[in-house]
Design an enzyme around this catalytic site. Structure first.
Site, mmCIF file in Angstrom:
data_model
loop_
_atom_site.group_PDB
_atom_site.id
_atom_site.type_symbol
_atom_site.label_atom_id
_atom_site.label_comp_id
_atom_site.label_asym_id
_atom_site.label_seq_id
_atom_site.Cartn_x
_atom_site.Cartn_y
_atom_site.Cartn_z
ATOM 1 N N GLN A 24 -24.102 12.390 -0.278
ATOM 2 C CA GLN A 24 -25.489 12.173 -0.701
ATOM 3 C C GLN A 24 -26.393 13.298 -0.174
ATOM 4 O O GLN A 24 -27.233 13.824 -0.896
ATOM 5 C CB GLN A 24 -25.959 10.806 -0.183
ATOM 6 C CG GLN A 24 -27.260 10.327 -0.796
ATOM 7 C CD GLN A 24 -27.109 9.997 -2.284
ATOM 8 O OE1 GLN A 24 -26.005 9.801 -2.774
ATOM 9 N NE2 GLN A 24 -28.220 9.977 -2.996
ATOM 10 N N GLU A 38 -1.931 0.906 6.771
ATOM 11 C CA GLU A 38 -1.735 0.240 8.079
ATOM 12 C C GLU A 38 -2.673 -0.957 8.246
ATOM 13 O O GLU A 38 -3.284 -1.150 9.298
ATOM 14 C CB GLU A 38 -1.873 1.242 9.227
ATOM 15 C CG GLU A 38 -0.919 2.396 9.024
ATOM 16 C CD GLU A 38 -0.222 2.891 10.259
ATOM 17 O OE1 GLU A 38 -0.191 2.186 11.265
ATOM 18 O OE2 GLU A 38 0.322 4.003 10.183
HETATM 19 C C1 LIG Z 1 -2.383 7.365 0.950
HETATM 20 C C2 LIG Z 1 -1.531 6.214 1.324
HETATM 21 C C3 LIG Z 1 -0.413 6.415 2.126
HETATM 22 C C4 LIG Z 1 0.412 5.351 2.450
HETATM 23 N N1 LIG Z 1 1.521 5.589 3.226
HETATM 24 C C5 LIG Z 1 2.395 4.556 3.459
HETATM 25 C C6 LIG Z 1 3.622 4.808 4.160
HETATM 26 O O1 LIG Z 1 3.893 5.931 4.620
HETATM 27 N N2 LIG Z 1 4.491 3.773 4.323
HETATM 28 C C7 LIG Z 1 4.227 2.515 3.854
HETATM 29 O O2 LIG Z 1 5.068 1.638 4.020
HETATM 30 N N3 LIG Z 1 3.075 2.261 3.166
HETATM 31 C C8 LIG Z 1 2.157 3.247 2.958
HETATM 32 N N4 LIG Z 1 0.990 3.002 2.262
HETATM 33 C C9 LIG Z 1 0.788 1.675 1.689
HETATM 34 C C10 LIG Z 1 -0.254 0.824 2.401
HETATM 35 O O3 LIG Z 1 0.200 0.474 3.691
HETATM 36 C C11 LIG Z 1 -0.512 -0.397 1.490
HETATM 37 O O4 LIG Z 1 -1.154 0.076 0.334
HETATM 38 C C12 LIG Z 1 -1.335 -1.451 2.183
HETATM 39 O O5 LIG Z 1 -0.590 -2.067 3.222
HETATM 40 C C13 LIG Z 1 -1.820 -2.535 1.210
HETATM 41 O O6 LIG Z 1 -0.756 -3.046 0.452
HETATM 42 P P1 LIG Z 1 -0.879 -3.126 -1.154
HETATM 43 O O7 LIG Z 1 -1.324 -1.800 -1.652
HETATM 44 O O8 LIG Z 1 0.372 -3.677 -1.676
HETATM 45 O O9 LIG Z 1 -2.087 -4.136 -1.397
HETATM 46 P P2 LIG Z 1 -1.961 -5.728 -1.478
HETATM 47 O O10 LIG Z 1 -1.215 -6.237 -0.305
HETATM 48 O O11 LIG Z 1 -1.489 -6.097 -2.834
HETATM 49 O O12 LIG Z 1 -3.507 -6.128 -1.334
HETATM 50 C C14 LIG Z 1 -4.417 -5.967 -2.430
HETATM 51 C C15 LIG Z 1 -5.783 -6.465 -1.978
HETATM 52 O O13 LIG Z 1 -5.711 -7.858 -1.598
HETATM 53 C C16 LIG Z 1 -6.254 -8.033 -0.314
HETATM 54 N N5 LIG Z 1 -5.543 -9.084 0.417
HETATM 55 C C17 LIG Z 1 -4.204 -9.258 0.544
HETATM 56 N N6 LIG Z 1 -3.969 -10.291 1.347
HETATM 57 C C18 LIG Z 1 -5.168 -10.783 1.739
HETATM 58 C C19 LIG Z 1 -5.598 -11.873 2.575
HETATM 59 N N7 LIG Z 1 -4.710 -12.657 3.202
HETATM 60 N N8 LIG Z 1 -6.915 -12.068 2.748
HETATM 61 C C20 LIG Z 1 -7.834 -11.276 2.124
HETATM 62 N N9 LIG Z 1 -7.485 -10.242 1.322
HETATM 63 C C21 LIG Z 1 -6.172 -10.007 1.140
HETATM 64 C C22 LIG Z 1 -6.021 -6.693 0.379
HETATM 65 O O14 LIG Z 1 -6.905 -6.541 1.485
HETATM 66 C C23 LIG Z 1 -6.324 -5.727 -0.761
HETATM 67 O O15 LIG Z 1 -7.714 -5.546 -0.853
HETATM 68 C C24 LIG Z 1 0.119 4.053 1.970
HETATM 69 C C25 LIG Z 1 -1.010 3.845 1.182
HETATM 70 C C26 LIG Z 1 -1.828 4.904 0.856
HETATM 71 C C27 LIG Z 1 -3.039 4.644 0.002
#
Ligand SMILES: Cc1cc2nc3c(=O)[nH]c(=O)nc-3n(C[C@H](O)[C@H](O)[C@H](O)COP(=O)(O)OP(=O)(O)OC[C@H]3O[C@@H](n4cnc5c(N)ncnc54)[C@H](O)[C@@H]3O)c2cc1C
Length: 393
Positions: free
Chosen positions: A348, A375
């Protein structure tokens, strides 16, 4: 108006850092600005993983700050590790992530839960930079609910067969060691989770790039395990006792991710101050407008508040507090949101130039936002903090 930047180091929440910790900060900052910063944009444009730069960290002791000297690492204390992560992330998400995954998720798990043979096999090459590490936790069906993982570990003669898929795996194409979470029995939920530490070149493991809107230089990947057979010595800890290992790994991981977020939040401040001092509107520097000053004040307060939480967490770990899960969630939540908010405010204040590729602040935004997801999402951390406070855990 001019801003020299010389106040930045002096004003950090570092009143009780040791001389060594201050020296490490200055050394990492000097290296990061000289060797890493000039290359980041080009690596991002070309989608090129910064392997050469990561190799330069080892001889300086910046690659393995959580691995003890007896395995070739440079461990001093946990706060110093945080400082290394913070200063690397201030200039490059990917280089900092390589250090954070190798030390927190993978190295610390092997150190704490591995057999003598596993520690001897994996820690020295991680420390000297011969190999990098990936943590294969998240699955296509979900990353937050890790107890519902589907990757299956089935016992076979002399070992285990792994089948399943992982997504969003950072550094996968470059890694020489994988930490893999699998379940020996999905009906047992978290009691079925078992951790494996293995060589990514084992037959049946394939990875392919997962196209992303950001962090092209990280080569984030999908990893598939098609009837991968590993021997018993690939099991980390005990069968069915992987969930506490994951918990400990994520505790340390959240510390280093929070430290990285502080570095990113600080970078947004450091880029914004000189811009606000130089850019003029209505005959004066924009930094003289109160509304711009308000944003700058908020950016600095957020950064310092997050840093204080991160250093406190590091000191708790250095003092030997066994589990600091609530404090880890607090530090990670506040620091990741500070990094995103600071990047937003920085854009911004940069006006249209916030979106121009010649300015860094636009890139910072999506990179910061990833750490509100990785994480443990912000929602998960709010849930954990409240549950600890309400004594529901
Ligand atoms: C750039 C990047 C690098 C990454 N590197 C790694 C890696 O090296 N190794 C690895 O294993 N993973 C990695 N990840 C994955 C990351 O850890 C996951 O994306 C993350 O843990 C969320 O899981 P998901 O994407 O399946 O979302 P989901 O678990 O499907 O969640 C989707 C949404 O629902 C919400 N939600 C889920 N459960 C609840 C609840 N009980 N209460 C309220 N809200 C909830 C979440 O907060 C989120 O907003 C990486 C991700 C990114 C973006």
């Amino acid at each position: 108006m001019t801003v020299t930047g010389k106040n930045v180091l002096r004003r950090m929440a570092d009143f009780d850092l040791t001389d060594t910790q201050r020296q490490v900060r200055a050394a990492v900052r000097e290296f990061a600005e000289r060797e890493i910063l000039p290359t980041v944009e080009q690596h991002e444009r070309e989608g090129r993983y910064p392997r050469g730069i990561i190799a330069k960290l080892a001889p300086l002791g910046f690659l393995a700050p959580m691995i003890p000297e007896s395995y070739g690492g440079s461990f001093i204390d946990v706060v110093t590790y945080g400082i290394v992560c913070e200063e690397l992330a201030r200039v490059d998400w990917v280089v900092a992530s390589a250090v954070s995954v190798a030390n927190s998720l993978v190295g610390s798990s092997i150190l704490r839960f591995g057999t003598a043979a596993q520690r001897q096999r994996w820690l020295p090459p991680l420390a000297n930079g011969d190999i990098l590490a990936s943590a294969c936790l998240t699955e296509p069906g979900g990353g937050t609910d890790l107890a519902a993982m589907k990757t299956r570990a089935t016992q076979v003669d002399g070992g285990w067969r792994l089948s399943g898929s992982k997504v969003f795996i950072s550094h996968a194409a470059e890694a020489g060691v994988f930490l893999v979470a699998a379940t020996v029995d999905p009906s047992r939920a978290h009691r079925g989770v078992t951790m494996f530490v293995l060589d990514p070149s084992v037959a049946g493991i394939t990875s392919r790039p997962l196209p992303m809107r950001t962090l092209q230089r990280d080569n984030v990947a999908e990893v598939h395990f098609d009837d991968v057979v590993v021997s018993d010595d690939a099991v980390l800890g005990e069968v069915g006792r992987g969930f506490p290992i994951l918990g400990a790994a994520l505790d340390t991981g959240r510390f280093s991710v929070a430290a990285r977020c502080v570095g990113q939040a600080q970078r947004a401040v450091d880029l914004t101050l000189p811009y606000a001092a130089e850019r003029r509107a209505f005959g004066q520097a924009i930094g003289e407008f109160q509304m711009v000053q308000q944003k700058i004040a908020d950016m600095i307060c957020r950064t310092e508040a997050a840093r204080a939480l991160v250093y406190r967490l590091g000191r708790m770990k250095d003092a030997g507090v066994e589990r600091c899960s609530m404090e880890a969630s607090m530090a990670k939540l506040m620091a990741s949101e500070a990094a995103t908010q600071n990047a937003l405010e920085a854009i911004q204040i940069h006006g249209g130039y916030g979106f121009a590729s010649e300015y860094e602040v636009g890139r910072l935004l999506l990179e910061a936002k990833t750490l509100e997801v990785g994480e443990g999402t912000s929602e998960l951390h709010r849930k954990l903090i409240a549950e600890y406070a309400l004594e529901l855990r």
